[in-house]
Design a protein around this motif. Structure first.
Motif, PDB file in Angstrom:
ATOM      1  N   LEU A  76     -27.777 -29.870  17.639  1.00 21.83           N
ATOM      2  CA  LEU A  76     -27.807 -31.063  17.216  1.00 21.83           C
ATOM      3  C   LEU A  76     -28.196 -32.204  18.211  1.00 21.83           C
ATOM      4  CD1 LEU A  76     -24.260 -31.053  15.663  1.00 21.83           C
ATOM      5  CD2 LEU A  76     -26.264 -30.652  14.380  1.00 21.83           C
ATOM      6  N   LEU A  77     -29.490 -32.870  17.897  1.00 17.89           N
ATOM      7  CA  LEU A  77     -29.982 -33.655  18.968  1.00 17.89           C
ATOM      8  C   LEU A  77     -29.840 -35.133  18.307  1.00 17.89           C
ATOM      9  CD1 LEU A  77     -33.236 -31.843  19.718  1.00 17.89           C
ATOM     10  CD2 LEU A  77     -31.005 -31.456  20.947  1.00 17.89           C
ATOM     11  N   THR A  78     -29.701 -36.131  19.322  1.00 20.37           N
ATOM     12  CA  THR A  78     -29.499 -37.535  18.640  1.00 20.37           C
ATOM     13  C   THR A  78     -31.035 -37.949  18.544  1.00 20.37           C
ATOM     14  OG1 THR A  78     -29.181 -38.279  21.208  1.00 20.37           O
ATOM     15  CG2 THR A  78     -27.159 -37.968  19.738  1.00 20.37           C
ATOM     16  N   ASP A  79     -31.938 -37.408  19.425  1.00 17.91           N
ATOM     17  CA  ASP A  79     -33.482 -37.904  19.169  1.00 17.91           C
ATOM     18  C   ASP A  79     -34.218 -36.697  19.393  1.00 17.91           C
ATOM     19  OD1 ASP A  79     -35.767 -38.812  19.638  1.00 17.91           O
ATOM     20  OD2 ASP A  79     -35.360 -40.251  21.223  1.00 17.91           O
ATOM     21  N   ILE A  80     -34.599 -36.419  18.189  1.00 19.94           N
ATOM     22  CA  ILE A  80     -35.581 -35.325  17.633  1.00 19.94           C
ATOM     23  C   ILE A  80     -36.873 -35.175  18.552  1.00 19.94           C
ATOM     24  CG2 ILE A  80     -36.876 -35.953  15.839  1.00 19.94           C
ATOM     25  CD1 ILE A  80     -34.863 -32.712  16.094  1.00 19.94           C
ATOM     26  N   ARG A  81     -37.137 -36.244  19.139  1.00 20.04           N
ATOM     27  CA  ARG A  81     -38.395 -36.145  20.112  1.00 20.04           C
ATOM     28  C   ARG A  81     -38.129 -35.482  21.456  1.00 20.04           C
ATOM     29  NH1 ARG A  81     -39.108 -42.680  19.632  1.00 20.04           N
ATOM     30  NH2 ARG A  81     -37.026 -42.390  19.877  1.00 20.04           N
ATOM     31  N   ASP A  82     -36.705 -35.102  21.764  1.00 19.42           N
ATOM     32  CA  ASP A  82     -36.416 -34.478  22.562  1.00 19.42           C
ATOM     33  C   ASP A  82     -36.273 -32.872  22.361  1.00 19.42           C
ATOM     34  OD1 ASP A  82     -35.831 -36.749  24.528  1.00 19.42           O
ATOM     35  OD2 ASP A  82     -33.671 -36.846  23.571  1.00 19.42           O
TER      36      ASP A  82
END
Length: 131
Positions: A76-82
């Motif tokens: 799970l990522l809060t910012d998929i750009r990461d």
């Protein structure tokens, strides 16, 4: 069913276990990038991912498994750009082992930017009738 706990990873912040072992399977709760010694989360995203994966490795170790025993992860990522940075660090920890994986961009409680849970198979010790 056996509840798994290690001081080498952050203690649960709610009503759950770090992991549960059921027979030759271990199911981890989502691990985050908190340093269990300081209680702090790194400011740098790459370092947060490394700490998250380190915590996952420690919980698996407490259950008798390693990262190479992981069958599946949910990330799970809060910012998929990461995702690029996340994937680089994930690949360093898992090496040639490639468990099934899902990765989602969502909001996480506590201000965390990454969380990983895993399902692993506990390897049988020699002479235990591995099939």
């Amino acid at each position: 069913m056996q509840l798994i706990h290690t001081a080498s990873a952050p203690s649960p912040g709610g009503h759950y276990s770090q992991a549960v072992r059921d027979g030759d399977r271990v199911f981890t709760s989502g691990q985050v990038g908190v340093d269990p010694g300081t209680g702090l989360t790194p400011a740098d995203f790459r370092e947060e991912v490394r700490q998250c994966l380190t915590n996952l490795r420690e919980v698996l170790s407490a259950s008798g498994a390693e990262l190479t025993d992981v069958i599946r992860t949910m990330c799970l990522l809060t910012d998929i750009r990461d995702f690029g940075v996340f994937n680089e660090e994930y690949a360093l920890f898992f090496g040639d082992h490639r468990p099934a994986r899902s990765t989602f961009g969502i909001a996480l409680a506590g201000g965390f930017r990454v969380e990983i849970e895993a399902i692993a198979r506990i390897p049988h010790a020699a002479g235990e009738g591995a099939s």
